[in-house]
Design a protein around this motif. Sequence first.
Motif, PDB file in Angstrom:
ATOM      1  N   SER A 132      -4.413  -0.250   9.256  1.00 13.47           N
ATOM      2  CA  SER A 132      -5.741  -0.424   8.656  1.00 13.47           C
ATOM      3  C   SER A 132      -6.788   0.219   9.553  1.00 13.47           C
ATOM      4  N   SER A 145     -13.868  -0.971   5.863  1.00 15.07           N
ATOM      5  CA  SER A 145     -12.636  -1.561   6.376  1.00 15.07           C
ATOM      6  C   SER A 145     -11.583  -1.403   5.289  1.00 15.07           C
ATOM      7  N   SER A 147      -7.166  -0.257   4.260  1.00 12.39           N
ATOM      8  CA  SER A 147      -5.862   0.371   4.443  1.00 12.39           C
ATOM      9  C   SER A 147      -5.811   1.514   3.434  1.00 12.39           C
ATOM     10  N   ASP A 150      -1.481   0.980  -0.545  1.00 11.49           N
ATOM     11  CA  ASP A 150      -1.169  -0.389  -0.940  1.00 11.49           C
ATOM     12  C   ASP A 150       0.339  -0.579  -1.113  1.00 11.49           C
ATOM     13  N   THR A 166      -5.304   2.045  -1.989  1.00  6.60           N
ATOM     14  CA  THR A 166      -6.013   0.778  -2.142  1.00  6.60           C
ATOM     15  C   THR A 166      -7.407   0.961  -2.741  1.00  6.60           C
ATOM     16  N   TYR A 169      -9.833   1.975  -0.011  1.00 12.83           N
ATOM     17  CA  TYR A 169      -9.801   3.383   0.369  1.00 12.83           C
ATOM     18  C   TYR A 169     -10.421   4.232  -0.725  1.00 12.83           C
TER      19      TYR A 169
END
Length: 286
Positions: A132, A145, A147, A150, A166, A169
């Motif tokens: 992350s 924040s 990752s 997924d 994700t 992202y």
Amino acid sequence: MAKKKQLLLEFDVVQKFEKTLTTANELRTGIFAPIDKISANSKTYKDFIANNRKRSLENSWGKTIIKGNILTQTHRDLLDCIIAGAKEIKELEGGAIAVYFSTTDILKSYSGKVNTNTKWLKDKLDEIQNSSIEFKQNNTQDYYSFSIIDSHAYSTKHNSFGLVLTPAYRKFFEEQLTVNYKKELPKLLQVKSALLRSIIRFFWSHSTGSNMDIENLLKTVGFPLESVRMRQKAIKEIKDNIELLKEYGIIFEPKSKLIYRKSSFENSITFIKGKNKKKVLESDNK
């Protein structure tokens, strides 16, 4: 000199993924370390473990914390190959982005030859998935924040392998300046040195040009400056490849500075600005 033109465009997020590869800040902040793999015996890795599997970096573009794994140019190479070689990119319910691709094609793009080592590819995707990133952008209130991945698995419905990016992202990608060097990617992957690939990517994230002294550049791209010897070795590697770097628009200046001019080499690199900003695809009129 080529005259720059600006084409006003409106893209949704799927089109942005289809037309660019990555965010400029992923190439400017050391998220993907300028190495192919990390040695467990290195000071960088030992510090990473001692700091609860966290690596902190700071430069002119912002403060970054990478947690879980130390991501490298190998991970960046694979993500570039996957986005560039995607069979389909689609938005999922909840805001995630699915990317479908052929593992055989991606491994061939990455290595330049037929490669069937899908276990290695899945292991690298696992490393990205289990990492992350926190990023606080300088001179703005922007904080992210996220990752990147997924999940990843074979999709019988699409008859291909797929990964899911994700929603966090996707938001980062949507709001940031993004870079397209898909046509240049095969040439970039011919560069054997991870340090040189990271330097090329850094300069390619600038729409017209940039310059930086080598010492600052090494820090900016996140090179692990563990000792004087490592620093000297990195500087020597750059100086030994002055002619190669010219092919990518980067010139060595005698006072240990690298100068990049996008117009100095033939390329199709383009950019798309972030959401809520004027969306412009920059290109060079050949």
